[in-house]
Design an enzyme around this catalytic site. Sequence first.
Site, mmCIF file in Angstrom:
data_model
loop_
_atom_site.group_PDB
_atom_site.id
_atom_site.type_symbol
_atom_site.label_atom_id
_atom_site.label_comp_id
_atom_site.label_asym_id
_atom_site.label_seq_id
_atom_site.Cartn_x
_atom_site.Cartn_y
_atom_site.Cartn_z
ATOM 1 N N HIS A 58 9.795 -21.492 79.110
ATOM 2 C CA HIS A 58 8.833 -22.601 79.284
ATOM 3 C C HIS A 58 9.359 -23.598 80.318
ATOM 4 O O HIS A 58 8.623 -24.066 81.179
ATOM 5 C CB HIS A 58 8.639 -23.368 77.968
ATOM 6 C CG HIS A 58 7.977 -22.600 76.864
ATOM 7 N ND1 HIS A 58 8.467 -22.590 75.584
ATOM 8 C CD2 HIS A 58 6.851 -21.849 76.850
ATOM 9 C CE1 HIS A 58 7.666 -21.857 74.822
ATOM 10 N NE2 HIS A 58 6.687 -21.393 75.560
ATOM 11 N N SER A 108 9.197 -17.926 71.926
ATOM 12 C CA SER A 108 9.510 -18.833 70.809
ATOM 13 C C SER A 108 9.621 -18.040 69.505
ATOM 14 O O SER A 108 10.479 -18.306 68.667
ATOM 15 C CB SER A 108 8.410 -19.892 70.653
ATOM 16 O OG SER A 108 8.321 -20.674 71.805
ATOM 17 N N ARG A 126 4.783 -13.349 81.325
ATOM 18 C CA ARG A 126 6.077 -12.657 81.352
ATOM 19 C C ARG A 126 5.891 -11.182 81.692
ATOM 20 O O ARG A 126 6.397 -10.694 82.679
ATOM 21 C CB ARG A 126 6.770 -12.781 79.978
ATOM 22 C CG ARG A 126 7.249 -14.173 79.670
ATOM 23 C CD ARG A 126 7.525 -14.332 78.214
ATOM 24 N NE ARG A 126 6.302 -14.094 77.451
ATOM 25 C CZ ARG A 126 6.141 -14.398 76.176
ATOM 26 N NH1 ARG A 126 7.131 -14.911 75.490
ATOM 27 N NH2 ARG A 126 4.998 -14.167 75.576
ATOM 28 N N LYS A 171 -1.359 -21.983 62.814
ATOM 29 C CA LYS A 171 -0.036 -21.384 62.598
ATOM 30 C C LYS A 171 0.827 -22.349 61.802
ATOM 31 O O LYS A 171 0.681 -23.562 61.923
ATOM 32 C CB LYS A 171 0.654 -21.130 63.939
ATOM 33 C CG LYS A 171 0.027 -20.066 64.804
ATOM 34 C CD LYS A 171 0.867 -19.924 66.087
ATOM 35 C CE LYS A 171 0.077 -19.357 67.245
ATOM 36 N NZ LYS A 171 0.770 -19.506 68.534
HETATM 37 O O1 PNS Z 1 1.767 -21.201 73.227
HETATM 38 P P1 PNS Z 1 0.473 -20.559 72.836
HETATM 39 O O2 PNS Z 1 0.356 -20.523 71.328
HETATM 40 O O3 PNS Z 1 0.299 -19.214 73.477
HETATM 41 O O4 PNS Z 1 -0.711 -21.513 73.406
HETATM 42 C C1 PNS Z 1 -2.077 -21.218 73.139
HETATM 43 C C2 PNS Z 1 -2.982 -22.381 73.578
HETATM 44 C C3 PNS Z 1 -2.526 -23.690 72.963
HETATM 45 C C4 PNS Z 1 -2.942 -22.508 75.076
HETATM 46 C C5 PNS Z 1 -4.448 -22.037 73.138
HETATM 47 O O5 PNS Z 1 -4.440 -21.651 71.802
HETATM 48 C C6 PNS Z 1 -5.423 -23.208 73.323
HETATM 49 O O6 PNS Z 1 -5.713 -23.621 74.415
HETATM 50 N N1 PNS Z 1 -5.930 -23.739 72.190
HETATM 51 C C7 PNS Z 1 -6.839 -24.876 72.192
HETATM 52 C C8 PNS Z 1 -8.217 -24.473 71.645
HETATM 53 C C9 PNS Z 1 -9.101 -23.891 72.724
HETATM 54 O O7 PNS Z 1 -9.419 -24.533 73.703
HETATM 55 N N2 PNS Z 1 -9.523 -22.619 72.535
HETATM 56 C C10 PNS Z 1 -10.457 -21.939 73.425
HETATM 57 C C11 PNS Z 1 -9.826 -21.320 74.642
HETATM 58 S S1 PNS Z 1 -8.613 -20.121 74.304
#
Ligand code: PNS
Length: 169
Positions: A25, A136, A98, A49
Amino acid sequence: MADLQNAGRLVAIYPGSFDPLTNGHLDIISRGSRLTDSLVVAVLSNTQKQPLFSVAERLEMIRETTAQMPNVAVDSFSGLLVDYAATRGANIVLRGIRAISDYETELQMALLNRRLWPETETVFLMAGEEFSFISSRMVKEIFKLGGDVSSFVPAIVAERLRAKFGSAE
Ligand code: PNS
């Protein structure tokens, strides 16, 4: 709508769970901060989560680690990412990729976000290859099973893991 104050400036959001922040990150943050005028690292706070660290703890670790990066801000958000991005005047979403296995989910998120807010562009950066195997989830698993995670995460994260959960050894 994008904030007029940011007209002509590249403002990006780097969203994620960051539970916890890894060196992968950090590499994306560093690369992203060199490409943009302003980069907001945004921790999702309404996830279903079960996190290891609270949002406040994750924000603190990211703030401490990025303190020397003047154009990096750290924040949390809940709800839709595109709504949050609009309130920050950002229309770039930064994500790290990645391996090919990340691609499918990332493509889905990028296309959904674009459908929800057509002005948004998702920009993918590749972390350095030395970080390509770090996640993570794996850091948490290795730590819980007594492994040394100090080469996978910033020093503050390794310290906090030990302080919160005791030495895993
Ligand atoms: O680190 P992660 O868990 O892969 O991040 C995921 C994240 C936070 C980018 C994604 O879950 C997100 O944007 N959530 C907010 C809700 C949202 O907008 N969802 C619709 C588009 S995916």
